[in-house]
Write a protein that holds these residues in place. Structure first.
Motif, PDB file in Angstrom:
ATOM      1  N   ALA A   1      -9.759   6.069  -5.883  1.00  0.00           N
ATOM      2  CA  ALA A   1     -10.436   5.353  -4.094  1.00  0.00           C
ATOM      3  C   ALA A   1     -10.664   4.056  -4.287  1.00  0.00           C
ATOM      4  O   ALA A   1     -10.074   3.582  -3.861  1.00  0.00           O
ATOM      5  CB  ALA A   1     -11.363   6.106  -4.126  1.00  0.00           C
ATOM      6  N   GLN A   2     -11.117   3.617  -5.947  1.00  0.00           N
ATOM      7  CA  GLN A   2     -11.591   2.064  -6.342  1.00  0.00           C
ATOM      8  C   GLN A   2      -9.926   1.048  -5.798  1.00  0.00           C
ATOM      9  O   GLN A   2     -10.294   0.098  -5.329  1.00  0.00           O
ATOM     10  CB  GLN A   2     -12.170   1.576  -6.954  1.00  0.00           C
ATOM     11  N   SER A   3      -9.410   1.754  -6.782  1.00  0.00           N
ATOM     12  CA  SER A   3      -7.963   0.507  -6.321  1.00  0.00           C
ATOM     13  C   SER A   3      -7.284   1.231  -5.274  1.00  0.00           C
ATOM     14  O   SER A   3      -6.557   0.474  -4.633  1.00  0.00           O
ATOM     15  CB  SER A   3      -6.935   2.239  -7.379  1.00  0.00           C
ATOM     16  N   GLN A   4      -6.761   2.343  -3.703  1.00  0.00           N
ATOM     17  CA  GLN A   4      -6.544   2.234  -2.895  1.00  0.00           C
ATOM     18  C   GLN A   4      -7.712   1.520  -2.036  1.00  0.00           C
ATOM     19  O   GLN A   4      -7.188   0.356  -1.211  1.00  0.00           O
ATOM     20  CB  GLN A   4      -6.879   4.031  -2.291  1.00  0.00           C
ATOM     21  N   GLN A   5      -8.305   1.380  -2.183  1.00  0.00           N
ATOM     22  CA  GLN A   5      -9.612   0.305  -1.624  1.00  0.00           C
ATOM     23  C   GLN A   5      -9.248  -1.180  -2.033  1.00  0.00           C
ATOM     24  O   GLN A   5      -8.920  -2.284  -0.794  1.00  0.00           O
ATOM     25  CB  GLN A   5     -10.548   0.726  -1.368  1.00  0.00           C
ATOM     26  N   ALA A   6      -8.965  -1.443  -2.987  1.00  0.00           N
ATOM     27  CA  ALA A   6      -8.499  -3.177  -3.206  1.00  0.00           C
ATOM     28  C   ALA A   6      -6.801  -3.021  -3.026  1.00  0.00           C
ATOM     29  O   ALA A   6      -6.452  -4.555  -2.083  1.00  0.00           O
ATOM     30  CB  ALA A   6      -8.019  -3.125  -4.937  1.00  0.00           C
ATOM     31  N   LYS A   7      -5.885  -2.588  -2.751  1.00  0.00           N
ATOM     32  CA  LYS A   7      -4.876  -2.441  -2.768  1.00  0.00           C
ATOM     33  C   LYS A   7      -4.938  -2.319  -0.629  1.00  0.00           C
ATOM     34  O   LYS A   7      -4.537  -3.518  -0.355  1.00  0.00           O
ATOM     35  CB  LYS A   7      -4.178  -1.071  -2.426  1.00  0.00           C
ATOM     36  N   THR A   8      -6.039  -1.616  -0.227  1.00  0.00           N
ATOM     37  CA  THR A   8      -6.156  -1.879   1.223  1.00  0.00           C
ATOM     38  C   THR A   8      -6.334  -3.118   1.338  1.00  0.00           C
ATOM     39  O   THR A   8      -6.142  -4.045   2.430  1.00  0.00           O
ATOM     40  CB  THR A   8      -6.679  -0.503   1.674  1.00  0.00           C
ATOM     41  N   GLN A   9      -7.251  -3.386   0.624  1.00  0.00           N
ATOM     42  CA  GLN A   9      -8.257  -5.177   1.165  1.00  0.00           C
ATOM     43  C   GLN A   9      -7.145  -6.176   1.114  1.00  0.00           C
ATOM     44  O   GLN A   9      -6.623  -7.066   2.194  1.00  0.00           O
ATOM     45  CB  GLN A   9      -9.136  -5.253  -0.043  1.00  0.00           C
ATOM     46  N   ALA A  10      -6.260  -5.875   0.028  1.00  0.00           N
ATOM     47  CA  ALA A  10      -5.213  -6.713  -0.234  1.00  0.00           C
ATOM     48  C   ALA A  10      -3.861  -6.694   0.710  1.00  0.00           C
ATOM     49  O   ALA A  10      -3.465  -7.853   1.497  1.00  0.00           O
ATOM     50  CB  ALA A  10      -4.572  -6.501  -1.468  1.00  0.00           C
ATOM     51  N   ASP A  11      -3.667  -5.474   1.057  1.00  0.00           N
ATOM     52  CA  ASP A  11      -2.559  -5.731   2.387  1.00  0.00           C
ATOM     53  C   ASP A  11      -3.338  -6.389   3.890  1.00  0.00           C
ATOM     54  O   ASP A  11      -2.486  -6.727   4.674  1.00  0.00           O
ATOM     55  CB  ASP A  11      -2.568  -4.046   2.328  1.00  0.00           C
ATOM     56  N   ASN A  12      -4.792  -5.770   3.944  1.00  0.00           N
ATOM     57  CA  ASN A  12      -5.238  -6.765   5.005  1.00  0.00           C
ATOM     58  C   ASN A  12      -5.632  -8.334   5.431  1.00  0.00           C
ATOM     59  O   ASN A  12      -4.818  -9.110   5.928  1.00  0.00           O
ATOM     60  CB  ASN A  12      -7.238  -6.245   4.940  1.00  0.00           C
ATOM     61  N   TRP A  13      -5.267  -8.788   3.444  1.00  0.00           N
ATOM     62  CA  TRP A  13      -5.824  -9.686   3.116  1.00  0.00           C
ATOM     63  C   TRP A  13      -4.519 -10.459   3.876  1.00  0.00           C
ATOM     64  O   TRP A  13      -4.331 -11.818   4.108  1.00  0.00           O
ATOM     65  CB  TRP A  13      -6.186 -10.450   1.968  1.00  0.00           C
ATOM     66  N   GLU A  14      -3.102 -10.130   3.506  1.00  0.00           N
ATOM     67  CA  GLU A  14      -1.885 -10.687   3.469  1.00  0.00           C
ATOM     68  C   GLU A  14      -1.940 -11.015   5.635  1.00  0.00           C
ATOM     69  O   GLU A  14      -0.826 -11.484   5.490  1.00  0.00           O
ATOM     70  CB  GLU A  14      -0.997  -9.642   3.287  1.00  0.00           C
ATOM     71  N   THR A  15      -1.895  -9.418   5.502  1.00  0.00           N
ATOM     72  CA  THR A  15      -1.270  -9.094   6.744  1.00  0.00           C
ATOM     73  C   THR A  15      -2.696 -10.078   7.560  1.00  0.00           C
ATOM     74  O   THR A  15      -1.212 -10.821   8.578  1.00  0.00           O
ATOM     75  CB  THR A  15      -1.444  -7.688   7.674  1.00  0.00           C
TER      76      THR A  15
END
Length: 191
Positions: A137-151
């Protein structure tokens, strides 16, 4: 009543939304509950071990008393004192019954201890599974945050790279932001 129910429903929806957005927090709560259950099972095992030791001591003491009375039976029979031999045999029989009861009690304690140890093993397995889920879950959240940042930064001339997964500052901010959201929810619930 309608206003209270509306507020209650609103708060429940916000809490559920918060839990969906922060699944790692829910997993942390579950992990803490399992940790408490594991501590309780360890205390139970230690208590049962003490009970087993006391039962063993009582059995050994009773066995010594049986041996002592058996010797007295032999002495009374050798001396021709059937009255004393009879009374000593009755005492020996009572001690044998007591010994059997103590043995049964000790066996029951051993069974309880095995169940408690099995429960502890199951709790440990659940904690490991939960830790794996929390990491995912933490990995997924970090990935989502990174994706949001890139977007958010796509097409902009940004010189700061996205935070690394192991970025300590990012974790501190995430933790602080989560705490702030919880504080805000508590304030809203207090009104």
């Amino acid at each position: 009543m309608g206003l209270f129910e509306d507020i209650n429903q609103f708060l429940e929806e916000r809490i559920e939304e918060f839990a969906r957005n922060n699944p790692h927090l829910e997993l942390q709560v579950l992990e803490e509950q399992l940790r408490q259950q594991e501590k309780e099972s360890l205390r139970l095992i230690i208590d049962l071990q003490g009970q087993e030791k006391r039962s063993q001591d009582e059995i050994l003491e009773t066995a010594e008393q049986i041996k002592h009375w058996h010797q007295r039976i032999d002495k009374a029979n050798a001396a021709g004192r059937k009255d004393l031999a009879q009374a000593a045999q009755e005492r020996e029989a009572a001690l044998l019954r007591q010994g059997n009861q103590l043995w049964g009690k000790m066996q029951g304690i051993k069974q309880q201890m095995e169940k408690a140890k099995e429960l502890q093993r199951q709790i440990q397995i659940k904690r490991q599974e939960l830790a794996t889920q929390a990491a995912a879950a933490q990995s997924q959240q970090a990935k989502t945050q990174a994706d949001n940042w890139e977007t958010k930064t796509w097409g902009q001339n940004v010189t700061t790279p996205p935070p690394e997964k192991g970025d300590d500052l990012d974790r501190k901010f995430s933790r602080w932001e989560t705490e702030m959201e919880l504080q805000e929810m508590k304030r809203k619930m207090g009104r």
